[in-house]
Scaffold this active site. Structure first.
Site, PDB file in Angstrom:
ATOM      1  N   HIS A  55       0.813  -1.150  -0.031  1.00  0.00           N
ATOM      2  CA  HIS A  55      -0.078   0.027  -0.008  1.00  0.00           C
ATOM      3  C   HIS A  55       0.989   1.295   0.014  1.00  0.00           C
ATOM      4  CE1 HIS A  55      -3.988  -1.936   2.047  1.00  0.00           C
ATOM      5  NE2 HIS A  55      -3.333  -2.731   0.959  1.00  0.00           N
ATOM      6  N   GLU A  57       1.064   3.877   1.724  1.00  0.00           N
ATOM      7  CA  GLU A  57       1.307   4.240   3.174  1.00  0.00           C
ATOM      8  C   GLU A  57       2.751   3.407   3.756  1.00  0.00           C
ATOM      9  OE1 GLU A  57      -1.640   3.533   2.051  1.00  0.00           O
ATOM     10  OE2 GLU A  57      -3.016   4.220   3.911  1.00  0.00           O
ATOM     11  N   CYS A  85      -6.075   1.607   5.929  1.00  0.00           N
ATOM     12  CA  CYS A  85      -6.698   0.324   6.355  1.00  0.00           C
ATOM     13  C   CYS A  85      -6.174   0.095   7.690  1.00  0.00           C
ATOM     14  CB  CYS A  85      -6.207  -0.623   5.311  1.00  0.00           C
ATOM     15  SG  CYS A  85      -4.836  -1.316   5.341  1.00  0.00           S
ATOM     16  N   CYS A  88      -2.313  -0.404   7.580  1.00  0.00           N
ATOM     17  CA  CYS A  88      -1.496   0.669   7.536  1.00  0.00           C
ATOM     18  C   CYS A  88      -1.517   1.518   8.794  1.00  0.00           C
ATOM     19  CB  CYS A  88      -1.757   1.577   6.199  1.00  0.00           C
ATOM     20  SG  CYS A  88      -1.642   0.793   4.676  1.00  0.00           S
TER      21      CYS A  88
END
Length: 152
Positions: A55, A57, A85, A88
């Site tokens: 992801h 992040e 999410c 993260c």
């Protein structure tokens, strides 16, 4: 300690999200800032890396730790176009970031209050200043356009 939102950093995150969409990735961009300077950026890379942990992040936090020579990012702020999410959010808590600024809310998997709130003050050993909804319409529109294109 300045933890005020800066629109220029969110603009950079939006630009990264657009790059992500151009690479056929879900359009999410993330920026890590320390002392008013960008130290790391990333866009989503899950499809290109064939790795669910890539992801925006997560990649940006890894790059920031590398740039700092330390995983402890307590003087850093994260700007991201979509509410993080749980994975993260956990990485941000473990990295000890100072503040999180995000764009669109994520009703399905958001961990900053939409689905769950892992950033609840006092829940863990480190509290993060969280502020969401920055340029939310613009960030949400990027996601909507991307998924609309996928459905065609």
């Amino acid at each position: 300690m300045n933890t005020e939102y800066n629109n220029n950093f969110m603009q950079l995150a939006i630009d990264l999200a657009k790059q992500s969409a151009a690479a056929d990735e879900v359009p999410v961009g993330a920026v890590v800032v320390k002392c008013g300077k960008v130290i790391a950026t990333s866009e989503n890379m899950k499809e290109r890396a064939n790795d669910a942990t890539r992801h925006a992040e997560m990649v940006a936090l890894s790059r920031a730790a590398e740039a700092e020579g330390n995983w402890w990012l307590e003087d850093c702020d994260v700007y991201v176009t979509l509410e993080p999410c749980p994975m993260c959010a956990g990485a941000m808590i473990n990295s000890r970031i100072r503040a999180l600024y995000f764009g669109a809310y994520d009703e399905k998997t958001g961990a900053a209050g939409s689905k769950v709130n892992l950033f609840e003050q006092g829940l863990f050993n480190h509290d993060i200043v969280v502020s969401g909804g920055h340029r939310a319409d613009e960030c949400a529109a990027l996601l909507s356009a991307f998924f609309k294109g996928k459905r065609k």
